[in-house]
Enzyme design. Structure first.
Site, short mmCIF file in Angstrom:
data_model
loop_
_atom_site.label_atom_id
_atom_site.label_comp_id
_atom_site.label_asym_id
_atom_site.label_seq_id
_atom_site.Cartn_x
_atom_site.Cartn_y
_atom_site.Cartn_z
CE1 TYR A 88 0.94 43.70 -5.63
CE2 TYR A 88 2.13 42.38 -7.25
CZ TYR A 88 1.30 42.47 -6.13
OH TYR A 88 0.84 41.34 -5.53
CB VAL A 108 -1.53 45.63 -0.10
CG1 VAL A 108 -1.13 44.21 0.29
CG2 VAL A 108 -2.35 45.60 -1.39
CG ASP A 109 -6.46 49.67 1.12
OD1 ASP A 109 -6.33 50.00 2.32
OD2 ASP A 109 -7.47 49.05 0.70
CG HIS A 116 -2.05 39.38 3.11
ND1 HIS A 116 -3.32 39.07 2.65
CD2 HIS A 116 -1.66 38.30 3.85
CE1 HIS A 116 -3.67 37.87 3.10
NE2 HIS A 116 -2.69 37.39 3.83
CB SER A 149 -14.18 35.61 0.49
OG SER A 149 -12.79 35.56 0.27
P1 OAD Z 1 -12.19 38.70 -1.34
O1 OAD Z 1 -12.32 39.39 -2.63
O2 OAD Z 1 -11.90 37.24 -1.37
O3 OAD Z 1 -13.50 38.90 -0.47
C1 OAD Z 1 -14.07 40.16 -0.28
C2 OAD Z 1 -15.31 39.99 0.59
O4 OAD Z 1 -15.82 41.28 0.87
C3 OAD Z 1 -16.45 39.19 -0.05
O5 OAD Z 1 -16.91 38.19 0.85
C4 OAD Z 1 -17.54 40.24 -0.29
O6 OAD Z 1 -18.86 39.71 -0.12
C5 OAD Z 1 -17.24 41.25 0.78
N1 OAD Z 1 -17.67 42.62 0.47
C6 OAD Z 1 -17.70 43.26 -0.72
N2 OAD Z 1 -18.12 44.52 -0.58
C7 OAD Z 1 -18.37 44.70 0.74
C8 OAD Z 1 -18.84 45.80 1.54
N3 OAD Z 1 -19.12 46.98 1.01
N4 OAD Z 1 -18.97 45.60 2.88
C9 OAD Z 1 -18.69 44.39 3.44
N5 OAD Z 1 -18.25 43.34 2.74
C10 OAD Z 1 -18.08 43.48 1.43
O7 OAD Z 1 -11.06 39.50 -0.52
P2 OAD Z 1 -10.27 39.03 0.78
O8 OAD Z 1 -11.05 38.10 1.60
O9 OAD Z 1 -9.75 40.26 1.44
O10 OAD Z 1 -4.12 38.10 -0.67
O11 OAD Z 1 -9.05 38.27 0.14
C11 OAD Z 1 -8.08 37.72 0.99
C12 OAD Z 1 -6.74 37.72 0.30
O12 OAD Z 1 -6.87 37.07 -0.98
C13 OAD Z 1 -6.21 39.09 -0.07
O13 OAD Z 1 -5.53 39.73 1.00
C14 OAD Z 1 -5.28 38.79 -1.20
C15 OAD Z 1 -6.19 37.88 -1.97
O14 OAD Z 1 -5.63 37.05 -2.89
C16 OAD Z 1 -2.94 38.15 -1.31
O15 OAD Z 1 -2.78 38.81 -2.34
C17 OAD Z 1 -1.89 37.35 -0.65
#
Ligand code: OAD
Length: 241
Positions: A62, A100-101, A116, A182
């Site tokens: 972190y 978290v940013d 989160h 995602s």
């Molecule tokens: P992911 O890394 O699972 O997914 C990111 C998504 O953003 C993917 O579907 C990419 O295709 C998309 N992506 C990437 N660049 C992009 C762009 N420029 N414009 C639009 N889309 C883009 O991240 P999260 O879904 O946020 O939780 O993950 C959810 C949670 O899982 C997080 O909050 C974290 C993680 O583990 C905890 O830590 C509890």
């Protein structure tokens, strides 16, 4: 050319963002190629059990992310959502982020729910006090009460913040917009299902097809930093017309 759904002054909009919206600011996502969970073991650094067994390792992870967060700036996607909040009547816009940013707030968004948690906050494991700081911290930072501090973030196996309130906002909205996630981590991934069942128009913006695409009435594939400014510009024109 993309066709977007119309809005009016009384339209209530809820937006959910994920790591993808910060990708164009240089913040790594979790599950894309080169993502955080490809480099770190999620169970070791993002669970209460991981923290109990090796708090130093968790703090190293972190502290590195906190250091990186100090160097990043919002992108056009964050600014577009801040503009959307500004042009809608007070109380009609809610932003929920899994991130978290602090880039939404830095871009000017005010009504932001960090479901989160936040990298810039720490919490005492003993007295529960939450403090805001992005400064460098020692390997095992302590509260003034002597207790061990932990990041004020939600780990796997923990319940995200304010869930009852967030579900009620999601169920009461007219448009639910989900950006850069995602769609695999619940409960956030199920918001779109609840919004759709409650009668909202559901919209997705993502670089790739998310897991919960089937619950989105409209889907715009591409970078949020390019699509959101166009979408918000269209909505701004709806409000003038
Ligand atoms: P992911 O890394 O699972 O997914 C990111 C998504 O953003 C993917 O579907 C990419 O295709 C998309 N992506 C990437 N660049 C992009 C762009 N420029 N414009 C639009 N889309 C883009 O991240 P999260 O879904 O946020 O939780 O993950 C959810 C949670 O899982 C997080 O909050 C974290 C993680 O583990 C905890 O830590 C509890």
């Amino acid at each position: 050319m993309d066709v977007y759904p119309d809005i009016a002054h009384e339209t209530r909009i809820v937006v959910l963002t994920g790591a993808g919206i910060s990708a164009e600011s240089g913040v790594p996502t979790f599950r894309d190629k080169g993502g955080i969970w490809g480099k770190y073991d999620v169970l070791s650094v993002a669970t209460p059990e991981g923290f109990a067994s090796d708090p130093r390792r968790v703090w190293r992870f972190y502290n590195e992310r906190r250091r990186h967060a100090r160097s990043v700036e919002p992108n056009a996607g964050h600014y577009a959502l801040a503009r959307l909040e500004e042009i809608l009547p007070e109380g009609s816009f809610t932003l929920i982020t899994q991130n978290v940013d602090h880039l939404h707030r830095k871009a000017g968004s005010r009504n932001v729910h960090h479901m989160h948690g936040e990298l810039a906050k720490v919490r005492c494991t003993q007295c529960g006090k939450v403090r805001e700081t992005l400064d460098d911290l020692p390997e095992l930072p302590q509260c003034s009460c002597g207790g061990l501090l932990r990041p004020h973030v939600v780990w796997f196996g923990e319940i995200p913040f304010d869930m009852e309130k967030l579900f009620s906002l999601v169920e009461a909205c007219d448009i639910f917009l989900v950006v850069g996630t995602s769609g695999v981590v619940h409960p956030a991934a199920s918001f779109v299902i609840h919004a759709k069942r409650s009668g909202a128009t559901t919209i997705g913006v993502n670089l790739e097809i998310p897991e919960n695409r089937g619950f989105m009435d409209r889907f715009y594939q591409g970078k949020s930093g390019e699509i959101l400014p166009r979408l918000v510009e269209f909505w701004a024109r709806c409000l003038i017309a």
